[in-house]
Write a protein that holds these residues in place. Structure first.
Motif, short mmCIF file in Angstrom:
data_model
loop_
_atom_site.label_atom_id
_atom_site.label_comp_id
_atom_site.label_asym_id
_atom_site.label_seq_id
_atom_site.Cartn_x
_atom_site.Cartn_y
_atom_site.Cartn_z
N ASP A 79 0.82 -1.21 0.00
CA ASP A 79 0.00 0.00 0.00
C ASP A 79 0.86 1.26 0.00
OD1 ASP A 79 -2.59 -0.81 -0.29
OD2 ASP A 79 -3.03 -0.91 1.83
N ASN A 80 1.98 1.23 0.71
CA ASN A 80 2.87 2.39 0.71
C ASN A 80 3.50 2.60 -0.66
OD1 ASN A 80 3.30 3.89 3.41
ND2 ASN A 80 3.06 1.76 3.99
N ILE A 81 3.85 1.51 -1.32
CA ILE A 81 4.37 1.62 -2.69
C ILE A 81 3.30 2.23 -3.59
CG2 ILE A 81 5.12 0.31 -4.72
CD1 ILE A 81 6.44 -1.68 -2.71
N GLY A 82 2.07 1.69 -3.49
CA GLY A 82 0.96 2.21 -4.28
C GLY A 82 0.69 3.68 -3.99
N PHE A 83 0.77 4.05 -2.71
CA PHE A 83 0.54 5.43 -2.30
C PHE A 83 1.55 6.36 -2.97
CE2 PHE A 83 1.21 9.10 0.43
CZ PHE A 83 -0.07 9.50 0.74
N PHE A 84 2.83 5.99 -2.93
CA PHE A 84 3.86 6.86 -3.50
C PHE A 84 3.84 6.86 -5.03
CE2 PHE A 84 5.50 6.54 0.87
CZ PHE A 84 5.53 7.91 1.15
N ILE A 85 3.41 5.76 -5.64
CA ILE A 85 3.20 5.76 -7.09
C ILE A 85 2.09 6.76 -7.42
CG2 ILE A 85 2.31 4.42 -9.05
CD1 ILE A 85 3.77 1.97 -7.84
N ARG A 108 1.18 9.30 -5.61
CA ARG A 108 1.63 10.66 -5.30
C ARG A 108 2.52 11.22 -6.41
NH1 ARG A 108 1.12 13.22 -0.23
NH2 ARG A 108 -0.91 12.34 -0.61
N ARG A 109 3.33 10.33 -7.03
CA ARG A 109 4.28 10.79 -8.06
C ARG A 109 3.64 10.97 -9.43
NH1 ARG A 109 9.08 12.65 -6.01
NH2 ARG A 109 9.51 11.46 -4.15
N GLY A 110 2.67 10.16 -9.76
CA GLY A 110 2.09 10.29 -11.10
C GLY A 110 0.85 9.46 -11.26
N GLY A 111 0.12 9.30 -10.18
CA GLY A 111 -1.04 8.42 -10.18
C GLY A 111 -2.14 8.82 -11.13
N ARG A 112 -2.39 10.12 -11.27
CA ARG A 112 -3.48 10.56 -12.14
C ARG A 112 -3.24 10.13 -13.58
NH1 ARG A 112 -8.53 11.63 -11.89
NH2 ARG A 112 -8.12 12.71 -9.96
N VAL A 113 -2.04 10.34 -14.07
CA VAL A 113 -1.72 9.96 -15.45
C VAL A 113 -1.82 8.45 -15.62
CG1 VAL A 113 0.11 9.93 -17.20
CG2 VAL A 113 -0.24 11.97 -15.79
N LEU A 114 -1.27 7.71 -14.65
CA LEU A 114 -1.30 6.25 -14.70
C LEU A 114 -2.73 5.72 -14.68
CD1 LEU A 114 0.48 3.71 -14.75
CD2 LEU A 114 0.43 3.75 -12.26
N LEU A 115 -3.54 6.27 -13.78
CA LEU A 115 -4.93 5.82 -13.67
C LEU A 115 -5.73 6.16 -14.93
CD1 LEU A 115 -5.74 6.70 -9.96
CD2 LEU A 115 -5.57 4.42 -10.95
N SER A 162 -4.61 11.60 -4.22
CA SER A 162 -5.42 12.63 -3.55
C SER A 162 -4.48 13.48 -2.69
CB SER A 162 -6.50 11.97 -2.68
OG SER A 162 -5.92 11.43 -1.51
N THR A 163 -5.04 14.39 -1.93
CA THR A 163 -4.19 15.26 -1.10
C THR A 163 -4.04 14.70 0.32
OG1 THR A 163 -6.15 16.56 -0.54
CG2 THR A 163 -4.80 17.32 -2.39
N ARG A 164 -4.40 13.45 0.52
CA ARG A 164 -4.34 12.84 1.84
C ARG A 164 -2.91 12.82 2.36
NH1 ARG A 164 -8.29 12.62 4.33
NH2 ARG A 164 -9.33 12.62 2.35
N PRO A 165 -2.64 13.29 3.59
CA PRO A 165 -1.27 13.25 4.13
C PRO A 165 -0.82 11.81 4.38
CG PRO A 165 -2.78 14.36 5.68
CD PRO A 165 -3.58 13.93 4.50
N TRP A 166 0.47 11.54 4.16
CA TRP A 166 1.00 10.19 4.28
C TRP A 166 0.82 9.62 5.69
CZ3 TRP A 166 5.01 8.12 7.24
CH2 TRP A 166 5.27 6.78 6.98
N GLY A 167 1.08 10.41 6.74
CA GLY A 167 0.98 9.91 8.12
C GLY A 167 -0.41 9.39 8.44
N ARG A 168 -1.42 10.12 8.02
CA ARG A 168 -2.82 9.70 8.26
C ARG A 168 -3.12 8.44 7.44
NH1 ARG A 168 -7.31 11.16 10.66
NH2 ARG A 168 -9.32 11.23 9.59
N PHE A 169 -2.66 8.42 6.19
CA PHE A 169 -2.83 7.24 5.35
C PHE A 169 -2.19 6.03 6.02
CE2 PHE A 169 -0.60 4.38 2.46
CZ PHE A 169 -1.66 3.85 1.74
N MET A 170 -0.96 6.20 6.53
CA MET A 170 -0.21 5.08 7.10
C MET A 170 -0.92 4.47 8.30
SD MET A 170 2.29 3.09 6.88
CE MET A 170 3.20 1.96 7.90
N SER A 171 -1.49 5.30 9.17
CA SER A 171 -2.16 4.76 10.36
C SER A 171 -3.39 3.94 9.98
CB SER A 171 -2.51 5.87 11.35
OG SER A 171 -3.37 6.80 10.74
#
Length: 196
Positions: A65-71, A73-80, A129-138
């Motif tokens: 999930d962390n890998i997916g999150f950072f993918i 964050r880096r370019g998810g919109r284009v990929l999706l 999305s604009t979700r902060p990583w720390g909140r996502f991680m928990s």
């Protein structure tokens, strides 16, 4: 149990669970949920340890999930937008997910892994999305623990019947989807009741 799964476990053991779950949660369409259930079923017959199966699945889910999150964050919109149709994600549906994440992000992250189809792209959508990583991680970790323990227990308890496990895969995903929908309805009702 399908022979290809049995062969994989015979050769690679816990690595099958770890990489299967991790890849699915990172956005690769691998049957991670089925692999976890199979590993737990094999634990019932003494081929693997159930606590180890669950721990490995939770670890793979969190890392994936962390890998997916950072993918995301880096370019998810284009990929999706380019590859989303492979998972039934049209531009309109992606826009719906964006809105849902904006309103119910934490709950979505917790439950997404248990809904077939969303599990593969849930972390990526959260990252884009604009979700902060720390909140996502928990919420990611809490969801991984709940999912890994639940599906591990189901696989173990129903290990004698693979057909029953396959039926339960659909039922559990449906239950989590109903819980998510109910939470969304409650949130909408509360939002409309607030004084303006």
């Amino acid at each position: 149990m399908p022979s290809w799964l049995t062969d994989l476990f015979a050769r690679y053991g816990y690595f099958v669970i770890f990489f299967g779950v991790m890849l699915e949660n990172a956005g690769v369409p691998v049957p991670g949920e089925t692999i976890l259930l199979a590993g737990a079923a094999l634990a019932r017959f003494g081929h693997l340890s159930l606590p180890a199966v669950i721990l490995v699945a939770i670890t793979g889910a969190i890392l994936g999930d962390n890998i997916g999150f950072f993918i995301g964050r880096r370019g998810g919109r284009v990929l999706l937008e380019r590859r989303g149709r492979m998972f039934g994600l049209t531009p309109a549906r992606i826009a719906q997910f964006d809105g849902f994440f904006a309103r119910h992000g934490a709950l979505t992250v917790f439950i997404a892994r248990s809904v077939t189809g969303i599990a593969v792209v849930g972390a990526m959508l959260a990252g884009e999305s604009t979700r902060p990583w720390g909140r996502f991680m928990s919420f990611n970790a809490a969801g991984a623990m709940a999912w890994g323990t639940t599906f591990g227990a189901v696989g173990y308890l129903l290990g004698y019947s693979w057909e029953t496990i396959e039926r339960w895969i659909g039922h559990l995903g449906l239950v989590f989807l109903i819980v998510l929908a109910a939470a969304g309805v409650v949130a909408l009702v509360r939002a409309h009741r607030r004084p303006r």
